[in-house]
Write a protein that holds these residues in place. Structure first.
Motif, short mmCIF file in Angstrom:
data_model
loop_
_atom_site.label_atom_id
_atom_site.label_comp_id
_atom_site.label_asym_id
_atom_site.label_seq_id
_atom_site.Cartn_x
_atom_site.Cartn_y
_atom_site.Cartn_z
N HIS A 1 4.12 7.32 2.14
CA HIS A 1 4.23 8.09 0.90
C HIS A 1 5.64 8.64 0.83
CE1 HIS A 1 3.25 10.96 -2.33
NE2 HIS A 1 4.03 11.79 -1.65
N HIS B 1 7.45 7.40 -5.25
CA HIS B 1 7.63 8.11 -6.51
C HIS B 1 8.78 7.47 -7.30
CE1 HIS B 1 8.47 11.39 -9.34
NE2 HIS B 1 7.25 11.86 -9.04
N ARG C 1 5.09 10.06 5.88
CA ARG C 1 5.07 10.80 4.62
C ARG C 1 6.37 11.60 4.49
NH1 ARG C 1 1.19 12.67 0.94
NH2 ARG C 1 1.89 14.52 -0.20
N SER D 1 0.80 -1.22 0.00
CA SER D 1 0.00 0.00 0.00
C SER D 1 0.84 1.27 0.00
CB SER D 1 -0.93 0.02 1.22
OG SER D 1 -0.17 0.02 2.43
N ALA D 2 2.17 1.15 0.11
CA ALA D 2 3.03 2.33 0.11
C ALA D 2 3.10 2.93 -1.30
CB ALA D 2 4.42 1.96 0.59
N THR D 3 3.24 4.26 -1.34
CA THR D 3 3.36 4.97 -2.61
C THR D 3 4.78 5.52 -2.72
OG1 THR D 3 1.03 5.62 -2.51
CG2 THR D 3 2.45 6.86 -3.99
N ASP E 1 0.87 2.28 3.78
CA ASP E 1 0.35 3.63 3.55
C ASP E 1 1.41 4.72 3.65
OD1 ASP E 1 -2.34 2.71 3.19
OD2 ASP E 1 -2.48 2.46 5.36
#
Length: 265
Positions: A27, A11, A45, A7-9, A25
């Motif tokens: 980011h 880039h 984040r 679920s990690a985002t 989760d």
């Protein structure tokens, strides 16, 4: 191999070194660099251009703004490359250009930052510091090595805290202040060379501290200021004469080990 939760985002222009552990989760924005020994808990984040290195762990739902550098080697000439840690708590807000260093072998090997802190732009937390929960460092405040900052303390903008200094729970340091000795809990310190200038009455009232406790704290400060004997002797007499937990907190702080002495009334 890195462990990155599904679920990690991440880039595509971020760099995650092999071995990093990225929780659910999270980011991680563009141009971030996350080192091989870094652990990010759920919901962390990193906005962009953040560098996290060394043995650094960041607690759940902490947000780190651009150009912060966390876990870079200590600014201590005695540091010899030993494995030491930086532990950052949950729900912290770490603003732009903040730097935090891990510990050193001579200082216990860990720098620890508690939960729910706010570290405004340009702040520095040096090696082996112990920072409590709900602490605020205002813009460009700096903690030297081995400092201990109690829960709920506020360090004003452009202020510096000398190495090995303890700042007690609920104390407030005014802006542009140099603190060279320990600050008792719930104190107000201000001036170019910090002086103990009373109680943090605004902070006490905001916390909903009972009027009876505030009255007891005022009386205690007066006794510490004008009583007979050495500072510690006055504190011992306070211990026997008070029913206030807040006053006892000051007594315990004064009677604990100190490497720097105290700012006295």
């Amino acid at each position: 191999m890195s462990t990155i939760h599904a679920s990690a985002t991440i880039h595509p222009q971020a760099v995650i070194e092999d071995g990093a552990r990225i929780g659910p989760d999270c980011h991680i924005g563009p141009f971030c660099v996350v080192g091989a020994e870094v652990v990010l808990d759920a919901g962390v984040r990193l906005d962009s251009h953040v560098v996290v290195s060394g043995q650094t762990s960041i607690g759940a739902n902490t947000q780190v703004h651009p150009f912060a550098v966390l876990g870079g080697i200590p600014q201590d000439l005695k540091f010899g490359g030993e494995k030491t840690r930086l532990e950052i708590g949950a729900r912290c807000r770490i603003r732009e250009h903040v730097t935090m260093n891990p510990g050193t072998a001579g200082g216990g090997g860990v720098t620890r930052v508690g939960d729910d802190g706010l570290f405004m732009a340009g702040c520095h937390v040096a090696h082996d510091c112990m920072v409590g929960d709900h602490v605020i460092l205002v813009n460009n405040a700096a903690l030297a090595g081995h400092c201990q900052i109690g829960n709920g303390a506020i360090i004003g903008g452009l202020s510096g805290v000398h190495q090995f200094v303890r700042v007690g729970e609920g104390a407030i340091i005014g802006a542009v202040t140099m603190v060279t000795a320990d600050v008792i809990p719930h104190a107000l310190v201000q001036g170019p060379r910090g002086v103990l200038d009373g109680l943090n009455l605004v902070g006490l009232k905001r916390k909903g501290v009972a009027r009876s406790d505030i009255t007891a704290l005022r009386a205690a400060l007066q006794m510490l200021k004008q009583g007979e004997g050495a500072f510690q002797d006055r504190a011992r007499r306070l211990r026997d004469d008070t029913d206030s937990d807040y006053v006892r907190q000051i007594v315990e702080f004064v009677l604990a080990d100190s490497d720097r002495g105290f700012l006295t009334p």
